[in-house]
Design a protein around this motif. Sequence first.
Motif, PDB file in Angstrom:
ATOM      1  N   SER A  27       0.839  -1.206   0.000  1.00  0.00           N
ATOM      2  CA  SER A  27       0.000   0.000   0.000  1.00  0.00           C
ATOM      3  C   SER A  27       0.871   1.251   0.000  1.00  0.00           C
ATOM      4  CB  SER A  27      -0.884   0.032   1.242  1.00  0.00           C
ATOM      5  OG  SER A  27      -1.652  -1.123   1.314  1.00  0.00           O
ATOM      6  N   ILE A  72     -11.960   8.518  -0.404  1.00  0.00           N
ATOM      7  CA  ILE A  72     -10.816   8.888   0.449  1.00  0.00           C
ATOM      8  C   ILE A  72      -9.572   8.131   0.004  1.00  0.00           C
ATOM      9  CG2 ILE A  72      -9.863   8.514   2.780  1.00  0.00           C
ATOM     10  CD1 ILE A  72     -12.016  10.068   3.882  1.00  0.00           C
ATOM     11  N   TYR A 122      -1.675   5.190   9.462  1.00  0.00           N
ATOM     12  CA  TYR A 122      -2.990   4.540   9.561  1.00  0.00           C
ATOM     13  C   TYR A 122      -2.970   3.042   9.240  1.00  0.00           C
ATOM     14  CZ  TYR A 122      -5.132   9.062  10.302  1.00  0.00           C
ATOM     15  OH  TYR A 122      -5.484  10.277  10.833  1.00  0.00           O
ATOM     16  N   LEU A 123      -2.128   2.637   8.302  1.00  0.00           N
ATOM     17  CA  LEU A 123      -2.128   1.204   7.947  1.00  0.00           C
ATOM     18  C   LEU A 123      -1.129   0.408   8.782  1.00  0.00           C
ATOM     19  CD1 LEU A 123      -2.403   1.309   4.063  1.00  0.00           C
ATOM     20  CD2 LEU A 123      -4.096   0.432   5.642  1.00  0.00           C
ATOM     21  N   LYS A 127      -9.980  16.753   4.075  1.00  0.00           N
ATOM     22  CA  LYS A 127     -11.258  17.319   4.542  1.00  0.00           C
ATOM     23  C   LYS A 127     -11.755  18.393   3.570  1.00  0.00           C
ATOM     24  CE  LYS A 127     -11.495  20.861   6.790  1.00  0.00           C
ATOM     25  NZ  LYS A 127     -11.194  22.009   7.618  1.00  0.00           N
ATOM     26  N   LEU A 129     -19.549  12.881   5.634  1.00  0.00           N
ATOM     27  CA  LEU A 129     -18.547  13.028   6.694  1.00  0.00           C
ATOM     28  C   LEU A 129     -19.213  13.216   8.050  1.00  0.00           C
ATOM     29  CD1 LEU A 129     -15.775  15.321   5.160  1.00  0.00           C
ATOM     30  CD2 LEU A 129     -15.499  12.979   5.913  1.00  0.00           C
ATOM     31  N   MET A 143     -15.840  17.044  10.903  1.00  0.00           N
ATOM     32  CA  MET A 143     -15.380  16.648   9.563  1.00  0.00           C
ATOM     33  C   MET A 143     -13.952  16.114   9.608  1.00  0.00           C
ATOM     34  SD  MET A 143     -16.856  19.345   6.877  1.00  0.00           S
ATOM     35  CE  MET A 143     -18.573  19.694   6.766  1.00  0.00           C
ATOM     36  N   LEU A 144     -13.121  16.841  10.353  1.00  0.00           N
ATOM     37  CA  LEU A 144     -11.728  16.378  10.480  1.00  0.00           C
ATOM     38  C   LEU A 144     -11.671  15.018  11.162  1.00  0.00           C
ATOM     39  CD1 LEU A 144      -9.330  19.286  11.525  1.00  0.00           C
ATOM     40  CD2 LEU A 144      -9.085  17.744   9.607  1.00  0.00           C
ATOM     41  N   SER A 156     -13.993  12.796  11.141  1.00  0.00           N
ATOM     42  CA  SER A 156     -14.510  11.784  10.212  1.00  0.00           C
ATOM     43  C   SER A 156     -13.425  11.348   9.237  1.00  0.00           C
ATOM     44  CB  SER A 156     -15.689  12.335   9.419  1.00  0.00           C
ATOM     45  OG  SER A 156     -16.742  12.594  10.264  1.00  0.00           O
ATOM     46  N   VAL A 157     -12.668  12.319   8.749  1.00  0.00           N
ATOM     47  CA  VAL A 157     -11.569  11.971   7.830  1.00  0.00           C
ATOM     48  C   VAL A 157     -10.588  11.049   8.561  1.00  0.00           C
ATOM     49  CG1 VAL A 157      -9.572  12.891   6.580  1.00  0.00           C
ATOM     50  CG2 VAL A 157     -11.755  14.046   6.403  1.00  0.00           C
ATOM     51  N   HIS A 158     -10.275  11.416   9.795  1.00  0.00           N
ATOM     52  CA  HIS A 158      -9.359  10.622  10.630  1.00  0.00           C
ATOM     53  C   HIS A 158      -9.902   9.192  10.782  1.00  0.00           C
ATOM     54  CE1 HIS A 158      -6.730   9.624  13.969  1.00  0.00           C
ATOM     55  NE2 HIS A 158      -7.767   9.462  14.785  1.00  0.00           N
ATOM     56  N   GLU A 211     -12.149   7.670   8.852  1.00  0.00           N
ATOM     57  CA  GLU A 211     -12.197   6.990   7.551  1.00  0.00           C
ATOM     58  C   GLU A 211     -10.812   6.460   7.176  1.00  0.00           C
ATOM     59  OE1 GLU A 211     -14.583   6.054   5.442  1.00  0.00           O
ATOM     60  OE2 GLU A 211     -16.119   6.836   6.790  1.00  0.00           O
ATOM     61  N   LEU A 212      -9.795   7.271   7.481  1.00  0.00           N
ATOM     62  CA  LEU A 212      -8.426   6.843   7.176  1.00  0.00           C
ATOM     63  C   LEU A 212      -8.055   5.606   7.992  1.00  0.00           C
ATOM     64  CD1 LEU A 212      -6.604  10.296   6.948  1.00  0.00           C
ATOM     65  CD2 LEU A 212      -6.927   8.677   5.076  1.00  0.00           C
ATOM     66  N   MET A 215      -9.348   2.596   6.319  1.00  0.00           N
ATOM     67  CA  MET A 215      -8.873   2.382   4.947  1.00  0.00           C
ATOM     68  C   MET A 215      -8.204   1.005   4.800  1.00  0.00           C
ATOM     69  SD  MET A 215      -6.528   5.063   2.846  1.00  0.00           S
ATOM     70  CE  MET A 215      -5.156   4.898   3.967  1.00  0.00           C
ATOM     71  N   PRO A 216      -8.668   0.203   3.836  1.00  0.00           N
ATOM     72  CA  PRO A 216      -8.064  -1.132   3.694  1.00  0.00           C
ATOM     73  C   PRO A 216      -6.703  -1.077   2.998  1.00  0.00           C
ATOM     74  CG  PRO A 216      -9.734  -0.814   2.028  1.00  0.00           C
ATOM     75  CD  PRO A 216      -9.701   0.452   2.827  1.00  0.00           C
ATOM     76  N   ALA A 217      -5.888  -2.094   3.274  1.00  0.00           N
ATOM     77  CA  ALA A 217      -4.568  -2.148   2.629  1.00  0.00           C
ATOM     78  C   ALA A 217      -4.728  -2.699   1.216  1.00  0.00           C
ATOM     79  CB  ALA A 217      -3.646  -3.050   3.428  1.00  0.00           C
TER      80      ALA A 217
END
Lengths: 188, 168
Positions: free
Chosen positions: A34, A124, A143-144, A175, A187, B41-42, B44-46, B48-49, B52-54
């Motif tokens: 990734s 995203i 994150y990963l 964002k 969101l 919103m910030l 939510s982005v955090h 969602e990240l 996030m799948p590999a």
Amino acid sequence: MKGVSDQEIIESVKKGNHSDYAILIDRYKNKAFSMLTRMLKNRMEAEEVLQDCFLKAFKGLNNFKGDSKFSTWFYKIVYNSALSRLSVQKRKTEMEMSSVQDHFNLASEYDYNLTEQKDLSLYIKEMVDKLPTNYASVISMFYLENLSCEEIGDVMGTSVNNVKVMLHRSRSALKDIMIKNNYSEELL
Amino acid sequence: MIELNDDLLNKYIDGELDREMMEQIKEKLESSHQDMMKYRMLLSVHNELKKMPAEEVSSSFTSNLMLKVQRSLKSKREQNFFIVSVLSLFFLICVGIIGYLIANYIFTAQPNSSDVVTQFTEHSEDFITLLKNFFSKGNISIIGSVFSFILLISGYFFYDSLKHSKQE
């Protein structure tokens, strides 16, 4: 094999059980892939570089003393290999442009409207793929791979503050892109 | 009252601020709907990240890579074997030359002294002379040529084996 630590696997490989290296490969291949796809923006190339990285790591296992985590050591190999590949392809200019000191706007760089509204997580992911190399690798590692900012700084050879700045900028840029492309409701 | 910007909100999300600052931001968020939206919103982005799948490599990745690992081990063994073979060859040649010189000396030498020390000194001097003769002007070029030839041949095969292992 989930309960076995990286260090135990490495010791086993060093003792001659080379097939155990496959466990380490399976453990890190997708996460490292990734990161590489985000840095190189090309899946085939990323897979090729990843193979080289695993081979390099295998050959260097005897030099790995366990002072740091295997993941940090391995991601350092991955990150540096990707940089070497980028420099060979003369794509380094992008890296230099994306240094923390530069005042460019991520959101405006990647400002494009999609004709159809996509699933938020997919969108995203697409946006992260489009981030500049340094930012995308920070996002991937944070994150990963769940690396700390200190570990990311160690991998990238930069300060913790720089890593935090890149992380925060990426998040803010994502964002802003979301808002511009009418994803605010999703969101919230 | 503090003014909330993305930088501060990001630090708030990561818990990088001191307790007092965290409290102030919390109050500000509760009092301002706009700031709260920005924060959510910030966040939510955090989140969602985080979800996030590999990316996934091809299914044969591990097996192909393990084949390469096995090959690299094999080629390393072959390289070591090659180096040992070349060194052994050199050693045998050197032993052969020295053996030839010693044999030549033993068969041509005539014992003329009974004293051990004198005999040893004489033998050493004779042996050195023999060595000098062997590596004399005429012979040195032949020996040098033979060694250079062996070196060249070994170098070529070594380079070829390295190239071969890299290609694999």
